[in-house]
Scaffold this motif. Structure first.
Motif, short mmCIF file in Angstrom:
data_model
loop_
_atom_site.label_atom_id
_atom_site.label_comp_id
_atom_site.label_asym_id
_atom_site.label_seq_id
_atom_site.Cartn_x
_atom_site.Cartn_y
_atom_site.Cartn_z
N HIS A 167 14.82 -41.20 -41.75
CA HIS A 167 14.50 -39.94 -41.10
C HIS A 167 14.43 -40.10 -39.59
O HIS A 167 14.90 -39.25 -38.83
N GLN A 168 13.87 -41.20 -39.15
CA GLN A 168 13.78 -41.45 -37.72
C GLN A 168 15.13 -41.76 -37.10
O GLN A 168 15.40 -41.42 -35.96
N ARG A 169 15.99 -42.43 -37.87
CA ARG A 169 17.28 -42.87 -37.34
C ARG A 169 18.13 -41.68 -36.89
O ARG A 169 18.72 -41.69 -35.81
N THR A 170 18.20 -40.66 -37.72
CA THR A 170 18.98 -39.48 -37.36
C THR A 170 18.36 -38.75 -36.18
O THR A 170 19.06 -38.33 -35.24
N LEU A 171 17.04 -38.62 -36.19
CA LEU A 171 16.34 -37.97 -35.09
C LEU A 171 16.60 -38.68 -33.77
O LEU A 171 16.96 -38.06 -32.75
N LEU A 172 16.44 -39.99 -33.76
CA LEU A 172 16.64 -40.76 -32.53
C LEU A 172 18.09 -40.77 -32.10
O LEU A 172 18.41 -40.70 -30.91
N GLY A 173 19.00 -40.89 -33.08
CA GLY A 173 20.41 -40.92 -32.74
C GLY A 173 20.87 -39.65 -32.04
O GLY A 173 21.59 -39.70 -31.04
N LEU A 174 20.44 -38.50 -32.54
CA LEU A 174 20.83 -37.23 -31.93
C LEU A 174 20.15 -37.04 -30.57
O LEU A 174 20.76 -36.54 -29.62
N ALA A 175 18.88 -37.42 -30.48
CA ALA A 175 18.16 -37.28 -29.21
C ALA A 175 18.78 -38.16 -28.13
O ALA A 175 18.80 -37.80 -26.95
N ARG A 176 19.33 -39.29 -28.53
CA ARG A 176 19.92 -40.22 -27.56
C ARG A 176 21.16 -39.63 -26.90
O ARG A 176 21.41 -39.85 -25.71
N VAL A 177 21.93 -38.85 -27.65
CA VAL A 177 23.17 -38.30 -27.08
C VAL A 177 22.96 -36.92 -26.49
O VAL A 177 23.89 -36.37 -25.87
N LEU A 216 11.71 -41.94 -28.83
CA LEU A 216 12.00 -40.63 -28.23
C LEU A 216 11.66 -40.62 -26.75
O LEU A 216 12.38 -40.04 -25.93
N ARG A 217 10.55 -41.25 -26.40
CA ARG A 217 10.20 -41.31 -24.97
C ARG A 217 11.24 -42.09 -24.18
O ARG A 217 11.58 -41.73 -23.05
N GLU A 218 11.76 -43.15 -24.78
CA GLU A 218 12.74 -43.99 -24.08
C GLU A 218 14.04 -43.23 -23.81
O GLU A 218 14.73 -43.52 -22.82
N VAL A 219 14.39 -42.29 -24.67
CA VAL A 219 15.62 -41.52 -24.44
C VAL A 219 15.32 -40.18 -23.76
O VAL A 219 16.18 -39.30 -23.71
N MET A 228 30.18 -39.70 -42.94
CA MET A 228 29.08 -39.90 -42.00
C MET A 228 29.62 -39.82 -40.58
O MET A 228 30.48 -40.61 -40.19
N PRO A 229 29.13 -38.88 -39.78
CA PRO A 229 29.61 -38.76 -38.41
C PRO A 229 28.87 -39.69 -37.47
O PRO A 229 27.83 -40.26 -37.82
N THR A 230 29.39 -39.85 -36.25
CA THR A 230 28.61 -40.51 -35.21
C THR A 230 27.60 -39.50 -34.67
O THR A 230 27.69 -38.29 -34.92
N ALA A 231 26.63 -39.98 -33.92
CA ALA A 231 25.62 -39.08 -33.36
C ALA A 231 26.25 -38.05 -32.43
O ALA A 231 25.86 -36.87 -32.44
N LYS A 232 27.22 -38.46 -31.65
CA LYS A 232 27.86 -37.53 -30.72
C LYS A 232 28.62 -36.45 -31.49
O LYS A 232 28.55 -35.26 -31.14
N GLU A 233 29.32 -36.85 -32.54
CA GLU A 233 30.03 -35.87 -33.36
C GLU A 233 29.06 -34.91 -34.05
O GLU A 233 29.33 -33.70 -34.13
N GLN A 234 27.93 -35.44 -34.52
CA GLN A 234 26.96 -34.60 -35.20
C GLN A 234 26.34 -33.58 -34.26
O GLN A 234 26.19 -32.40 -34.61
N ALA A 235 25.98 -34.00 -33.06
CA ALA A 235 25.38 -33.08 -32.10
C ALA A 235 26.33 -31.96 -31.74
O ALA A 235 25.94 -30.79 -31.63
N ALA A 236 27.60 -32.29 -31.54
CA ALA A 236 28.60 -31.26 -31.22
C ALA A 236 28.77 -30.29 -32.38
O ALA A 236 28.87 -29.07 -32.18
N PHE A 237 28.79 -30.81 -33.59
CA PHE A 237 28.92 -29.95 -34.76
C PHE A 237 27.74 -28.99 -34.88
O PHE A 237 27.91 -27.80 -35.16
N LEU A 238 26.53 -29.49 -34.69
CA LEU A 238 25.34 -28.65 -34.82
C LEU A 238 25.35 -27.51 -33.81
O LEU A 238 24.95 -26.37 -34.12
N THR A 239 25.81 -27.79 -32.61
CA THR A 239 25.89 -26.74 -31.60
C THR A 239 26.88 -25.65 -32.03
O THR A 239 26.59 -24.46 -31.92
N ARG A 240 28.04 -26.08 -32.51
CA ARG A 240 29.04 -25.09 -32.95
C ARG A 240 28.55 -24.30 -34.16
O ARG A 240 28.71 -23.08 -34.24
N ALA A 241 27.93 -25.01 -35.11
CA ALA A 241 27.47 -24.35 -36.33
C ALA A 241 26.37 -23.35 -36.04
O ALA A 241 26.32 -22.27 -36.65
N ALA A 242 25.47 -23.69 -35.12
CA ALA A 242 24.39 -22.76 -34.79
C ALA A 242 24.95 -21.48 -34.19
O ALA A 242 24.49 -20.38 -34.52
#
Length: 407
Positions: free
Chosen positions: A22-32, A52-55, A383-397
């Protein structure tokens, strides 16, 4: 807290867990996506908060605001009631129905917090969402959103169905991102107002196990070089068919090491396994941190996942197997997932609910270990990369959560 207008909002109700996924996905998306707002209504693990603070992400724990706070407190009462019910009525269905209601209230509290802090969020995403009450969460939370649904199969009781019908209009402000095609089909059938499409939540971080880690894992558990080892991770959730595993292990006649991790665990069943002469059981109770989980996977010849027949979904250990590079022994509970993995040499499938088939699969593992998955395994499971996932979520929203009337 000052959160930039149009930020990405990520809600993780299970951020308090130490199991890593659960943390991995959260941190991966926050990083990008710098400036992301992470909401952990049930609290957050210390290392995740540090990450999260580090990113440079923003973090909210609990539920700021009066209405959100009330929703979260009621959810806590329901969760404790469900826990007590499970202890008293082990075979009853109603405790899990109470859990569904509690999860809905937690999601609603987090959405209401997001609406208060970032009313014009680029996207609001629940990373680990309930498989029911999608519209109710949007209605009480007052915010359209995307929600990752990892599995489906829970029968809805009368109270849950009634709550869902009352919030039917709000379903048009929700998009369900489903782990497999079977999950998508179930969600689309049960909730026709919800936009349902297939999308895996977990992101591929490219951190496959190394040969050094594999050797170190075997040494750490003191396994003989030729020993056959299978791991059963993340405790025993309702979807897992522990009974069929119990029956299968009673049928296995060849020496086998079993690593059991997570929470909850059933001590009585573990005691039976430990008493069997051909089994060597190694127990790592409680949620595991990412480094310890990697060590467990590194020591194993395969990870074992058995779900009840008819349950739709792809569990975390399946994605972990592809991402870490670990062979997989898997039940055929999800027809679409089974079809996708049937020809993969690193996967050994067995009939869901059949202890004899599982026992045969485990003895085959002892005789002939499976090869590890290749580097393309995460892509084969979409399984997407974090960058691909973040872009997808923006488009889907932008596409799916602006439909229909306001919540």
């Amino acid at each position: 807290m000052r959160v930039a207008s149009g930020s990405l909002v990520l809600i993780e109700p299970y951020a308090y867990r130490l199991d890593g996924r659960h943390q991995r996905t959260l941190l991966g998306l926050a990083r990008v996506r710098p400036g992301t707002l992470g909401i952990a209504p049930n609290g957050i693990a210390r290392q995740t908060a540090k990450g999260l603070r580090e990113v440079r992400a923003h973090l909210v724990t609990g539920a700021p605001g009066h209405r959100a706070g009330v929703l979260l407190r009621v959810a806590g009462v329901l969760a404790r009631l469900s826990w007590a019910g499970q202890r008293v009525f082990r075979c009853g269905r109603w405790p899990h129905q109470v859990v569904v209601l509690a999860r809905c209230l937690v999601e609603a509290a987090a959405l209401r917090s997001a609406r208060r802090l970032v009313p014009d969020a680029q996207a609001a995403v629940i990373l680990s969402a309930s498989e029911a009450l999608h519209g109710a969460a949007a209605s009480m939370g007052g915010m359209p959103h995307l929600r990752f649904v990892h599995a489906a199969g829970t029968a809805e009781g009368r109270c849950v169905r009634l709550q869902g019908r009352l919030a039917r209009r709000a379903e048009r402000r929700v998009a369900a991102l489903c782990a497999t095609e079977a999950v998508r089909e179930q969600i689309a059938s049960r909730f026709p107002g919800v936009a349902a499409l297939m999308r895996v939540a977990m992101v591929d971080d490219g951190r496959c196990l190394t040969e050094g880690e594999r050797e170190g894992g075997r040494l750490d558990f003191s396994f003989p070089p030729a020993a056959a080892v299978v791991c059963l991770v993340e405790g025993w959730c309702p979807h897992k068919d522990i009974a069929v595993i119990d029956q299968a292990l009673a049928l296995v006649t060849k020496p086998l090491h079993v690593i059991v991790t997570g929470h909850p665990l059933e001590e009585q069943i573990l005691g039976r396994w430990q008493a069997r002469p051909n089994l060597a059981v190694h127990i790592e109770p409680g949620p595991l941190s990412e480094p310890v989980l990697r060590l467990v996977y590194a020591a194993a010849d395969a990870t074992l996942l058995a779900w009840h027949p008819g349950t739709a979904g792809v569990a975390g250990p399946v994605l972990d197997a592809a991402r870490y590079g670990v062979p997989l022994t898997l039940s055929g509970h999800d027809l679409h997932l089974t079809a996708r993995l049937r020809s993969e040499p690193w996967v050994r499938l067995f009939t869901a609910g059949d202890p004899h088939a599982l026992a045969t699969a485990l003895e085959d593992l002892v005789r002939q270990p499976l090869p590890p998955p290749g580097q393309q395994a995460p892509q084969q499971l979409d399984m997407p990369t974090a960058k691909e996932q973040a872009a997808f979520l923006t488009r889907a929203a932008a596409r799916f959560t602006t439909r229909g009337p306001e919540c």
